[in-house]
Design a protein around this motif. Structure first.
Motif, PDB file in Angstrom:
ATOM      1  N   THR A 148       0.809  -1.221   0.000  1.00  0.00           N
ATOM      2  CA  THR A 148       0.000   0.000   0.000  1.00  0.00           C
ATOM      3  C   THR A 148       0.842   1.271   0.000  1.00  0.00           C
ATOM      4  OG1 THR A 148      -0.116  -0.015   2.433  1.00  0.00           O
ATOM      5  CG2 THR A 148      -1.881  -1.157   1.222  1.00  0.00           C
ATOM      6  N   GLY A 149       2.123   1.142   0.287  1.00  0.00           N
ATOM      7  CA  GLY A 149       2.980   2.321   0.332  1.00  0.00           C
ATOM      8  C   GLY A 149       2.674   3.235   1.507  1.00  0.00           C
ATOM      9  N   THR A 150       2.099   2.684   2.560  1.00  0.00           N
ATOM     10  CA  THR A 150       1.723   3.481   3.733  1.00  0.00           C
ATOM     11  C   THR A 150       2.966   3.929   4.504  1.00  0.00           C
ATOM     12  OG1 THR A 150      -0.319   2.212   3.932  1.00  0.00           O
ATOM     13  CG2 THR A 150       0.352   3.497   5.849  1.00  0.00           C
ATOM     14  N   GLU A 151       2.959   5.175   4.943  1.00  0.00           N
ATOM     15  CA  GLU A 151       4.074   5.684   5.748  1.00  0.00           C
ATOM     16  C   GLU A 151       4.129   4.928   7.066  1.00  0.00           C
ATOM     17  OE1 GLU A 151       5.584   9.761   8.051  1.00  0.00           O
ATOM     18  OE2 GLU A 151       3.709   9.773   6.902  1.00  0.00           O
ATOM     19  N   GLU A 152       5.310   4.538   7.471  1.00  0.00           N
ATOM     20  CA  GLU A 152       5.501   3.873   8.759  1.00  0.00           C
ATOM     21  C   GLU A 152       6.595   4.581   9.543  1.00  0.00           C
ATOM     22  OE1 GLU A 152       8.038   0.157   8.726  1.00  0.00           O
ATOM     23  OE2 GLU A 152       7.289   0.110   6.651  1.00  0.00           O
ATOM     24  N   ARG A 153       6.409   4.652  10.837  1.00  0.00           N
ATOM     25  CA  ARG A 153       7.408   5.256  11.706  1.00  0.00           C
ATOM     26  C   ARG A 153       7.690   4.295  12.846  1.00  0.00           C
ATOM     27  NH1 ARG A 153       6.114  11.765  12.183  1.00  0.00           N
ATOM     28  NH2 ARG A 153       5.813  12.127   9.948  1.00  0.00           N
ATOM     29  N   ARG A 154       8.909   3.800  12.883  1.00  0.00           N
ATOM     30  CA  ARG A 154       9.345   2.940  13.981  1.00  0.00           C
ATOM     31  C   ARG A 154       9.945   3.851  15.046  1.00  0.00           C
ATOM     32  NH1 ARG A 154       9.980  -2.762  12.931  1.00  0.00           N
ATOM     33  NH2 ARG A 154       9.192  -3.262  10.849  1.00  0.00           N
ATOM     34  N   LEU A 155       9.338   3.878  16.195  1.00  0.00           N
ATOM     35  CA  LEU A 155       9.660   4.894  17.180  1.00  0.00           C
ATOM     36  C   LEU A 155      10.856   4.497  18.046  1.00  0.00           C
ATOM     37  CD1 LEU A 155       6.124   6.089  18.343  1.00  0.00           C
ATOM     38  CD2 LEU A 155       7.515   6.848  16.404  1.00  0.00           C
ATOM     39  N   LEU A 156      11.920   5.294  17.902  1.00  0.00           N
ATOM     40  CA  LEU A 156      13.091   5.164  18.757  1.00  0.00           C
ATOM     41  C   LEU A 156      13.045   6.179  19.892  1.00  0.00           C
ATOM     42  CD1 LEU A 156      15.781   4.750  15.951  1.00  0.00           C
ATOM     43  CD2 LEU A 156      14.950   2.972  17.512  1.00  0.00           C
ATOM     44  N   GLU A 157      12.127   7.125  19.776  1.00  0.00           N
ATOM     45  CA  GLU A 157      11.923   8.125  20.825  1.00  0.00           C
ATOM     46  C   GLU A 157      10.449   8.475  20.877  1.00  0.00           C
ATOM     47  OE1 GLU A 157      13.140  12.001  18.095  1.00  0.00           O
ATOM     48  OE2 GLU A 157      14.575  11.199  19.549  1.00  0.00           O
ATOM     49  N   ASP A 158      10.051   9.189  21.896  1.00  0.00           N
ATOM     50  CA  ASP A 158       8.643   9.529  22.078  1.00  0.00           C
ATOM     51  C   ASP A 158       8.136  10.370  20.911  1.00  0.00           C
ATOM     52  OD1 ASP A 158       9.086   8.259  24.459  1.00  0.00           O
ATOM     53  OD2 ASP A 158       9.084  10.090  25.670  1.00  0.00           O
ATOM     54  N   TYR A 159       6.833  10.250  20.653  1.00  0.00           N
ATOM     55  CA  TYR A 159       6.236  10.912  19.492  1.00  0.00           C
ATOM     56  C   TYR A 159       4.922  11.553  19.923  1.00  0.00           C
ATOM     57  CZ  TYR A 159       4.444  11.405  14.689  1.00  0.00           C
ATOM     58  OH  TYR A 159       3.955  11.897  13.509  1.00  0.00           O
ATOM     59  N   SER A 160       4.682  12.774  19.470  1.00  0.00           N
ATOM     60  CA  SER A 160       3.461  13.494  19.831  1.00  0.00           C
ATOM     61  C   SER A 160       2.788  14.047  18.585  1.00  0.00           C
ATOM     62  CB  SER A 160       3.771  14.648  20.796  1.00  0.00           C
ATOM     63  OG  SER A 160       4.342  14.172  21.995  1.00  0.00           O
ATOM     64  N   PHE A 161       1.459  14.119  18.616  1.00  0.00           N
ATOM     65  CA  PHE A 161       0.711  14.774  17.546  1.00  0.00           C
ATOM     66  C   PHE A 161      -0.613  15.259  18.113  1.00  0.00           C
ATOM     67  CE2 PHE A 161      -0.343  10.259  17.342  1.00  0.00           C
ATOM     68  CZ  PHE A 161      -1.723  10.236  17.173  1.00  0.00           C
ATOM     69  N   THR A 162      -1.207  16.217  17.422  1.00  0.00           N
ATOM     70  CA  THR A 162      -2.475  16.805  17.861  1.00  0.00           C
ATOM     71  C   THR A 162      -3.485  16.755  16.735  1.00  0.00           C
ATOM     72  OG1 THR A 162      -1.353  18.294  19.407  1.00  0.00           O
ATOM     73  CG2 THR A 162      -3.594  18.876  18.774  1.00  0.00           C
ATOM     74  N   LEU A 163      -4.700  16.329  17.040  1.00  0.00           N
ATOM     75  CA  LEU A 163      -5.812  16.321  16.093  1.00  0.00           C
ATOM     76  C   LEU A 163      -6.937  17.133  16.712  1.00  0.00           C
ATOM     77  CD1 LEU A 163      -5.740  12.529  15.110  1.00  0.00           C
ATOM     78  CD2 LEU A 163      -4.751  14.437  13.830  1.00  0.00           C
ATOM     79  N   GLU A 164      -7.208  18.302  16.141  1.00  0.00           N
ATOM     80  CA  GLU A 164      -8.168  19.243  16.729  1.00  0.00           C
ATOM     81  C   GLU A 164      -7.786  19.492  18.191  1.00  0.00           C
ATOM     82  OE1 GLU A 164     -12.226  18.291  15.816  1.00  0.00           O
ATOM     83  OE2 GLU A 164     -11.894  18.504  13.663  1.00  0.00           O
ATOM     84  N   ASP A 165      -8.682  19.198  19.142  1.00  0.00           N
ATOM     85  CA  ASP A 165      -8.384  19.492  20.548  1.00  0.00           C
ATOM     86  C   ASP A 165      -7.818  18.295  21.302  1.00  0.00           C
ATOM     87  OD1 ASP A 165      -9.223  22.191  20.522  1.00  0.00           O
ATOM     88  OD2 ASP A 165     -11.323  21.572  20.687  1.00  0.00           O
ATOM     89  N   ALA A 166      -7.477  17.228  20.595  1.00  0.00           N
ATOM     90  CA  ALA A 166      -6.949  16.027  21.244  1.00  0.00           C
ATOM     91  C   ALA A 166      -5.443  15.935  21.022  1.00  0.00           C
ATOM     92  CB  ALA A 166      -7.634  14.781  20.702  1.00  0.00           C
ATOM     93  N   ALA A 167      -4.691  15.863  22.117  1.00  0.00           N
ATOM     94  CA  ALA A 167      -3.235  15.754  22.050  1.00  0.00           C
ATOM     95  C   ALA A 167      -2.825  14.319  22.385  1.00  0.00           C
ATOM     96  CB  ALA A 167      -2.590  16.726  23.022  1.00  0.00           C
ATOM     97  N   PHE A 168      -2.061  13.708  21.491  1.00  0.00           N
ATOM     98  CA  PHE A 168      -1.600  12.337  21.658  1.00  0.00           C
ATOM     99  C   PHE A 168      -0.108  12.342  21.991  1.00  0.00           C
ATOM    100  CE2 PHE A 168      -5.422  11.946  19.256  1.00  0.00           C
ATOM    101  CZ  PHE A 168      -5.915  10.670  19.465  1.00  0.00           C
ATOM    102  N   TYR A 169       0.261  11.503  22.939  1.00  0.00           N
ATOM    103  CA  TYR A 169       1.667  11.318  23.280  1.00  0.00           C
ATOM    104  C   TYR A 169       1.943   9.821  23.296  1.00  0.00           C
ATOM    105  CZ  TYR A 169       5.659  10.671  26.468  1.00  0.00           C
ATOM    106  OH  TYR A 169       6.843  10.261  27.038  1.00  0.00           O
ATOM    107  N   VAL A 170       2.916   9.397  22.498  1.00  0.00           N
ATOM    108  CA  VAL A 170       3.255   7.980  22.406  1.00  0.00           C
ATOM    109  C   VAL A 170       4.625   7.785  23.040  1.00  0.00           C
ATOM    110  CG1 VAL A 170       3.498   5.977  20.897  1.00  0.00           C
ATOM    111  CG2 VAL A 170       1.921   7.834  20.264  1.00  0.00           C
ATOM    112  N   ASN A 171       4.639   7.072  24.147  1.00  0.00           N
ATOM    113  CA  ASN A 171       5.866   6.826  24.889  1.00  0.00           C
ATOM    114  C   ASN A 171       6.546   5.581  24.333  1.00  0.00           C
ATOM    115  OD1 ASN A 171       7.066   5.205  27.487  1.00  0.00           O
ATOM    116  ND2 ASN A 171       7.422   7.404  27.664  1.00  0.00           N
ATOM    117  N   ALA A 172       7.783   5.754  23.831  1.00  0.00           N
ATOM    118  CA  ALA A 172       8.512   4.657  23.185  1.00  0.00           C
ATOM    119  C   ALA A 172       9.386   3.920  24.192  1.00  0.00           C
ATOM    120  CB  ALA A 172       9.374   5.214  22.055  1.00  0.00           C
ATOM    121  N   PRO A 173       9.640   2.628  23.960  1.00  0.00           N
ATOM    122  CA  PRO A 173      10.534   1.882  24.851  1.00  0.00           C
ATOM    123  C   PRO A 173      11.938   2.472  24.844  1.00  0.00           C
ATOM    124  CG  PRO A 173       9.981   0.589  22.889  1.00  0.00           C
ATOM    125  CD  PRO A 173       9.102   1.778  22.880  1.00  0.00           C
TER     126      PRO A 173
END
Length: 295
Positions: A148-173
């Motif tokens: 499908t050619g979908t973008e993938e991100r293998r997280l080596l560090e924490d990652y954050s993004f915001t969608l409208e008023d919702a803030a997401f924080y992804v804590n990586a190992p």
């Protein structure tokens, strides 16, 4: 965070008395303080609440669908035989595009239907931990990503993004390798205005400790999705002392084999409302200040 309290209990009791629709109560709630919603009230809440999170009833596996306005985030994709049910739910919700697909780790009960979702829906980006797995489910995931050619991100560090008023924080190992694969789990927090949610993947003691060393690990949460279907680890008591959740969700089959006695004791001591997915889909609604659970 404010919960629905005695005022709403009184108001809904009046509605039930005059409408004669007591049999339509669809939610169970924490004793004493939380409201019981009629079907009509629930539908109104769904329309009013711009943040919606649903824990799908897929047995001892995880699939969580979050809707924020026109954006959709899916956290984990359950087992391989759950693909049709997940797709049916997304179609019922009129989902055509998934903004982020977060795969906490590569156990088959978390990525089993990932290849199906990548084939059936537009997915903007897949977030996942950075390790390899020798399994059919993982191989199918890699093939679907390439096809499908979908973008993938293998997280080596924490990652954050915001969608409208919702803030997401992804804590990586934090470590390159763990003895137990569950400790590769990405741990995701979602903050919607004044309400907060914590999704623990299958994090065990070591990963729970890593998360608690972060700023997000020192916050209060309205709801925690318990790790590993109810397994207990000694860090959970420390986490609960800080997070003080109003609700917890456990993804489990009817046998609830992984729900340990120590986990049950912790939940009873915390006084939080406990919901199991084996009783059906669990829908969480937030208007930014109050949190309502429906099952």
């Amino acid at each position: 965070m404010k919960r629905l309290g005695q005022f709403w209990m009184l108001m809904i009791g009046i509605l039930l008395t005059f409408s004669g629709c007591g049999k339509d109560v669809v939610s169970q709630s924490k004793e004493g303080e939380d409201a019981l919603l009629t079907q009509t009230a629930a539908e109104s809440a769904m329309q009013e609440g711009p943040f919606r999170m649903t824990f799908l009833d897929t047995g001892k596996s995880d699939c969580i669908v979050m809707e924020i306005g026109d954006y959709v985030v899916v956290n984990d994709t359950a087992d391989a035989d759950d693909g049709a049910a997940i797709c049916a739910y997304l179609e019922e919700r009129q989902v055509e595009r998934i903004t982020y697909l977060i795969l906490s780790h590569f156990d088959k009960d978390h990525i089993g239907s990932a290849a199906v979702l990548l084939s059936e829906f537009e997915v903007d980006c897949v977030l996942m931990p950075d390790y390899e797995e020798d399994s059919e489910a993982y191989l199918m995931l890699l093939q679907a990503l390439e096809r499908t050619g979908t973008e993938e991100r293998r997280l080596l560090e924490d990652y954050s993004f915001t969608l409208e008023d919702a803030a997401f924080y992804v804590n990586a190992p934090e470590e390159d390798a763990y003895e137990n694969d569950n400790n590769y789990s990405l741990i995701t927090t979602v903050t919607y205005k004044d309400t907060r949610f914590l999704l623990m993947g299958d994090a065990m003691k070591k990963r729970t400790g890593e998360f608690m060393d972060s700023d997000a690990g020192q916050e209060r949460y309205d709801l925690i999705k318990m790790p590993h279907h109810g397994d207990y680890n000694k860090k959970l008591a420390e986490l609960f002392a800080i997070a003080r959740p109003d609700y917890v969700v456990l993804t489990a089959d009817e046998a609830r084999q992984r729900v340990e006695e120590k986990t049950i004791e912790l939940l009873e001591q915390s006084g939080c409302g406990v919901f199991y997915t084996d009783a059906g889909n669990i829908t969480v609604l937030s208007d930014g200040s109050t949190v309502t659970l429906l099952q």
